[in-house]
Design a protein around this motif. Structure first.
Motif, PDB file in Angstrom:
ATOM      1  N   THR A 218       0.818  -1.234   0.122  1.00 42.33           N
ATOM      2  CA  THR A 218       0.124   0.026   0.013  1.00 42.33           C
ATOM      3  C   THR A 218       0.753   1.394  -0.108  1.00 42.33           C
ATOM      4  N   PHE A 443      -4.833   7.090  -5.490  1.00 45.53           N
ATOM      5  CA  PHE A 443      -3.926   7.555  -4.283  1.00 45.53           C
ATOM      6  C   PHE A 443      -3.771   8.977  -4.088  1.00 45.53           C
ATOM      7  N   SER A 446      -6.737   9.852  -2.216  1.00 50.74           N
ATOM      8  CA  SER A 446      -6.558   9.594  -0.732  1.00 50.74           C
ATOM      9  C   SER A 446      -5.760  10.594   0.124  1.00 50.74           C
TER      10      SER A 446
END
Length: 503
Positions: A218, A443, A446
């Motif tokens: 991740t 991302f 995020s």
């Protein structure tokens, strides 16, 4: 005024219109190579290293491989499309042929964000280096920014020959600086002790030998936006198509040679910079001057100002070349009527897009100065170095998706279009580009810091689309990109047919 499908109206322009908007062919394959490499090379000097804080060295390594795959898929697709559609419009002209006027405009708008804001971020870093060298206070930074824009917009205005010569020289100098760094760094590196000095909880591991992926897969995926900085703007090469002597031959060669150079340089700096004693991934993850930190580790702090002056060369190379791209991108959209046509007027003797370059520079400067004044010196600087960078990356990702989609549609809808070069990766390469760009955007969204930049880009898109819906779509000009797109689009059933107004 007659309209085509979708409410798009065209008019023929007379010879005088294009005489005032002419460009001069000059660039060969090495000029194109320098244009592509020079635009990117500052990302090997600074910016990429921030990914070490989110993914550790292993996460940055994995992210760089993934992003390199995305850019290979993108650049091979561009290498096929650019000689087939050898127009200054580049991304906009690819999408215009594949998806009609609305698709072309939105793609051009995405790329416009990248080319207006990226030089603003780069001149901000240049100002930071110059401030450290000459000891000027933070409040003096706008003077460096304004001076940088005046100097390099001026060099680009003087003439295409000088612009490409300066591009070649500063790009070679920037690569030479990196080569010197690699040469002196190799004997000193201790990879395990320095590059792997981040623990799983994010703290520094004294003595190194930490995990390869301290934050897991991740963390590696969250690092994708930072790895983009190692290749961002290589796609600008087709913007020089009408200034290339032989774009059908030289454009694919220039793009591929540039990509090979950047891959070698990217992995060289990724392996060597964090592996030096006294540097390491942990410290480098928050550094504003990673290459300078590496030079200091090799030669000592006593030569800091001289080394800072050397390290600024890469930033100068990218600033100069992206100013070139910014002008051509605005010029092409203006010549076709998507932007106000006054922005596409070129210098009567030098044949450079003066109005487009000045307008793009002014927008970038106004954004920087606005943030600096409204938010204050410290917060404004953080916003310029972080938020604007994120906005540029988001705009780039959107344009990559649109260009890869254009490639797929052109392969499907215009299989018989003349293609002097064909991508060996074909449609799968374009699909990979879209998939990786979407993951990168995910991302970005995020991260709260990235989200603020995305909101800024969304507002820019909204204003641009509103302008096109109300004004621009009724005032399009039959430029070379538009004529090509209308002819081929009619054959493939894409977008409006060739319905135009009188002169």
């Amino acid at each position: 005024m007659a309209e085509t499908q979708g409410g798009i109206a065209y008019k023929n322009a007379d010879a005088d219109y294009f005489a005032k908007r002419g460009l001069r062919a000059y660039a060969g394959v090495w000029s194109l190579w320098a244009l592509g490499v020079g635009a990117v090379i500052s990302g090997h000097y600074s910016g990429w290293n921030l990914g070490l804080a989110t993914g550790g060295w292993g996460g940055m390594f994995v992210a760089t491989i993934i992003i390199a795959i995305m850019y290979l898929g993108l650049t091979f697709s561009i290498a096929e499309m650019s000689p087939a559609l050898p127009h200054t419009g580049a991304a906009y002209s690819f999408a215009r042929t594949a998806m009609g006027p609305w698709g072309g405009f939105v793609t051009g708008l995405c790329e416009n964000v990248e080319y207006v804001l990226t030089p603003a971020v780069i001149v901000f870093f240049i100002g930071s280096y110059l401030g450290a060298i000459f000891g000027t206070p933070a409040a003096f930074q706008p003077v460096w920014w304004i001076g940088g824009y005046i100097l390099f917009v001026g060099l680009n205005i003087v003439g295409v020959e000088l612009s490409f010569k300066v591009t070649l020289v500063v790009t070679l100098m920037a690569l030479a600086v990196l080569a010197v760094f690699w040469f002196f760094a190799i004997p000193l590196i201790d990879f395990s002790a320095n590059a792997l000095d981040i623990a799983a909880d994010g703290t520094k591991l004294e003595g190194g030998n930490g995990p390869f992926l301290p934050f897991g897969i991740t963390g590696a995926l969250a690092t994708l936006p930072f790895a983009v900085w190692l290749f961002l703007a290589i796609e600008q090469l087709p913007l020089a198509a009408e200034e290339s002597v032989d774009p059908k031959r030289d454009m694919p060669r220039g793009i591929m040679a540039g990509m090979a150079t950047l891959i070698l340089s990217a992995f060289g700096i990724l392996v060597l910079n964090p592996s030096l004693p006294g540097v390491g991934s942990f410290a480098l993850g928050t550094s504003a001057e990673p290459l300078l930190d590496g030079f200091k580790a090799i030669f000592g702090d006593g030569t800091a100002k001289l080394l800072a002056l050397v390290a600024i060369i890469g930033l100068v190379a990218s600033f100069h070349t992206i100013i070139f791209a910014q002008g051509r991108q605005i010029y092409s959209l203006s010549r076709a009527g998507y932007f106000p046509v006054a922005l596409s007027v070129t210098h009567s003797a030098r044949k450079t897009p003066v109005a487009a370059m000045i307008a793009g520079a002014c927008v970038g400067l106004v954004v920087m100065l606005g943030l600096f004044v409204i938010l204050g010196v410290e917060s404004g600087s953080a916003a310029i170095g972080g938020t604007l960078l994120n906005m540029a990356v988001f705009g780039a990702m959107c344009s990559y998706i649109a260009q890869a989609l254009s490639f797929i549609l052109l392969r499907r809808n215009l299989p018989n279009m003349e293609r002097p070069y064909r991508s060996p990766f074909g449609v799968p390469g374009a699909v990979a580009t879209i998939a990786i760009a979407l993951v990168t955007i995910f991302f970005q969204l995020s991260d709260p810091i990235y989200r603020s930049g995305v909101i800024g880009v969304a507002l820019w898109f909204a204003l641009g689309i509103l302008y096109f819906a109300v004004v621009g779509r009724h005032r399009l000009i039959l430029s070379p990109e538009e004529e090509f797109a209308m002819e081929h689009g009619a054959k493939a059933g894409v977008g409006p047919g060739a319905v135009v107004t009188g002169r």
